[in-house]
Write a protein that holds these residues in place. Structure first.
Motif, PDB file in Angstrom:
ATOM      1  N   PRO A   1     -15.276  -2.042   4.505  1.00 53.27           N
ATOM      2  CA  PRO A   1     -16.301  -0.999   4.353  1.00 53.27           C
ATOM      3  C   PRO A   1     -16.111  -0.161   3.086  1.00 53.27           C
ATOM      4  CG  PRO A   1     -15.501  -1.056   6.608  1.00 53.27           C
ATOM      5  CD  PRO A   1     -14.583  -1.935   5.817  1.00 53.27           C
ATOM      6  N   SER A   2     -14.873   0.084   2.709  1.00 52.17           N
ATOM      7  CA  SER A   2     -14.607   0.818   1.473  1.00 52.17           C
ATOM      8  C   SER A   2     -15.112   0.040   0.264  1.00 52.17           C
ATOM      9  CB  SER A   2     -13.112   1.081   1.336  1.00 52.17           C
ATOM     10  OG  SER A   2     -12.815   1.731   0.114  1.00 52.17           O
TER      11      SER A   2
ATOM     12  N   ASP B   1      -9.828   6.046  -3.374  1.00 54.21           N
ATOM     13  CA  ASP B   1      -9.604   6.048  -1.932  1.00 54.21           C
ATOM     14  C   ASP B   1      -9.144   4.672  -1.456  1.00 54.21           C
ATOM     15  OD1 ASP B   1     -10.331   8.694  -1.842  1.00 54.21           O
ATOM     16  OD2 ASP B   1     -12.346   8.325  -1.035  1.00 54.21           O
ATOM     17  N   PHE B   2      -9.763   3.635  -1.978  1.00 52.73           N
ATOM     18  CA  PHE B   2      -9.369   2.275  -1.608  1.00 52.73           C
ATOM     19  C   PHE B   2      -7.907   2.037  -1.986  1.00 52.73           C
ATOM     20  CE2 PHE B   2      -8.738  -2.219  -2.211  1.00 52.73           C
ATOM     21  CZ  PHE B   2      -9.480  -2.812  -1.206  1.00 52.73           C
ATOM     22  N   ALA B   3      -7.560   2.379  -3.218  1.00 53.38           N
ATOM     23  CA  ALA B   3      -6.193   2.139  -3.693  1.00 53.38           C
ATOM     24  C   ALA B   3      -5.161   2.963  -2.925  1.00 53.38           C
ATOM     25  CB  ALA B   3      -6.107   2.445  -5.186  1.00 53.38           C
ATOM     26  N   ASN B   4      -5.537   4.156  -2.501  1.00 58.91           N
ATOM     27  CA  ASN B   4      -4.595   5.051  -1.821  1.00 58.91           C
ATOM     28  C   ASN B   4      -4.436   4.742  -0.343  1.00 58.91           C
ATOM     29  OD1 ASN B   4      -4.082   6.478  -4.180  1.00 58.91           O
ATOM     30  ND2 ASN B   4      -5.726   7.961  -3.798  1.00 58.91           N
ATOM     31  N   ASN B   5      -5.216   3.816   0.175  1.00 56.29           N
ATOM     32  CA  ASN B   5      -5.143   3.448   1.589  1.00 56.29           C
ATOM     33  C   ASN B   5      -4.686   1.996   1.746  1.00 56.29           C
ATOM     34  OD1 ASN B   5      -6.412   5.676   3.567  1.00 56.29           O
ATOM     35  ND2 ASN B   5      -7.457   5.778   1.592  1.00 56.29           N
TER      36      ASN B   5
ATOM     37  N   GLY C   1      -1.212  -3.126 -11.449  1.00 55.85           N
ATOM     38  CA  GLY C   1      -0.761  -2.061 -10.560  1.00 55.85           C
ATOM     39  C   GLY C   1      -1.473  -0.746 -10.780  1.00 55.85           C
ATOM     40  N   GLY C   2      -2.557  -0.765 -11.581  1.00 54.89           N
ATOM     41  CA  GLY C   2      -3.218   0.484 -11.933  1.00 54.89           C
ATOM     42  C   GLY C   2      -4.555   0.710 -11.262  1.00 54.89           C
ATOM     43  N   LEU C   3      -4.834  -0.009 -10.170  1.00 52.32           N
ATOM     44  CA  LEU C   3      -6.100   0.213  -9.482  1.00 52.32           C
ATOM     45  C   LEU C   3      -6.146   1.647  -8.960  1.00 52.32           C
ATOM     46  CD1 LEU C   3      -8.732  -1.139  -8.488  1.00 52.32           C
ATOM     47  CD2 LEU C   3      -7.576  -1.557  -6.307  1.00 52.32           C
ATOM     48  N   GLY C   4      -7.230   2.342  -9.261  1.00 54.37           N
ATOM     49  CA  GLY C   4      -7.351   3.744  -8.879  1.00 54.37           C
ATOM     50  C   GLY C   4      -7.078   4.700 -10.016  1.00 54.37           C
TER      51      GLY C   4
END
Length: 340
Positions: free
Chosen positions: A253-254, A276-280, A318-321
């Motif tokens: 859903p994200s 938000d996606f990267a942090n979850n 490794g830098g998504l977000g």
């Protein structure tokens, strides 16, 4: 008729009968093999693949197994449910290749290499056409197996496996439409697929399936506002579905919310959705690792487009977000990249 003539006729008839029996026997063996393969695929292979996060391996499996699986249709087996899944996983391959060509196009345009840009765009469209055909077939197989949701009625979905296949088939239908648009409608995916998929998602329990059904519906409301009900709140539904996905450990859903924000050009929402996606990324559901991995690919693809448009290079490893215009976090450790 002499005895020798009658004997030869009887011999030929015997040979013909033996041949027919042999062919029939082979057909029965092949059908049994196909039925076993379909049963094994549903009960063992699919659950295993769903727990697999290596999308490259899964896409290769889809490309290699689809012709073998579908060949058993000619001897009476019914692989429609599995066909929905293997066509979808096979499309992962061409979707990723198309993205690479899109990024190559963007870099070439940024650097003024017109011929390469034209070549990359042409190749992107070729791959998008293949993706659209694969996704459309996945959708058609799901509809052929279960039927369409229409006039308030829903298909009869007996098991969780049926619900999963149906949901993936509807998502594939929407993706086929988007891929066909990239390919200049070379496939001719019917425009009403989106509306049919939106109706179909109302047949599934939103909380049971991590918020994905309502997430897809709300994402479609952004693209096709005429589908939104009078009391529908697009972003509220996307936010709620995103939270459900995070809680369930499946971030599809994200990803749908990220795609929806990107399609409307809402940069602030896109950045927040990607962060938000990267942090979850903790406590993910191992039973649906593949679904989450595909969601990761979708979100990273958007991030890569944004990074490439701005800087000429994709999202750092490794830098998504993170984003190019933000102040990087201080890190006093030695980084070999500083020397390159």
């Amino acid at each position: 008729m002499t005895f020798s003539v009658r004997l030869r006729a009887l011999f030929r008839a015997s040979l013909l009968g033996a041949g027919v029996a042999a062919v029939s026997g082979c057909g029965m063996v092949y059908k049994t093999t196909g039925d076993v393969l379909v049963s094994y695929g549903s009960k063992e292979m699919v659950p295993y693949l769903m727990s697999y996060s290596d999308t490259g391996m899964v896409c290769a499996t889809g490309e290699s197994l689809t012709p073998l699986l579908l060949s058993f249709e000619s001897v009476g087996s019914h692989p429609d449910k599995l066909a929905t899944l293997v066509y979808t996983t096979a499309a992962i391959c061409t979707e990723e290749r198309a993205l690479e060509e899109e990024l190559r196009y963007m870099r070439a345009m940024k650097e003024g290499r017109v011929a390469e840009a034209q070549d990359a765009r042409a190749r992107q469209k070729e791959l998008a056409e293949v993706s659209a055909r694969r996704m459309q077939e996945a959708y058609n197989r799901a509809v052929g197996q279960y039927g369409e949701a229409d006039n308030g009625s829903c298909p009869r979905l007996r098991k969780d496996f049926d619900e999963l296949v149906y949901m993936i088939g509807m998502v594939a239908g929407v993706q086929s439409l988007l891929a066909d648009a990239t390919a200049d409608t070379a496939v001719g995916v019917p425009r009403d697929v989106a509306a049919k998929a939106e109706r179909a998602m109302s047949c599934l329990d939103n909380e049971k399936w991590w918020g994905a059904p309502m997430g897809l519906r709300a994402a479609l409301w952004n693209i096709l506002p005429m589908l939104k009900p009078d009391n529908g709140d697009t972003w509220a539904e996307l936010d709620r579905s995103t939270r459900l996905g995070f809680e369930a450990g499946v971030r599809l859903p994200s990803a749908l919310a990220t795609i929806s924000a990107y399609s409307t050009g809402d940069t602030d929402r896109v950045r927040k959705a990607i962060r938000d996606f990267a942090n979850n990324d903790q406590d993910l559901n191992p039973d649906y690792a593949l679904i989450d991995a595909i969601a990761f690919q979708l979100v990273k693809g958007i991030s890569d487009r944004m990074w490439t448009e701005a800087t000429g290079k994709r999202t750092p490893f490794g830098g998504l977000g993170t984003f190019w215009d933000e102040t990087p976090k201080q890190n006093n450790s030695f980084n070999i990249d500083d020397l390159l």
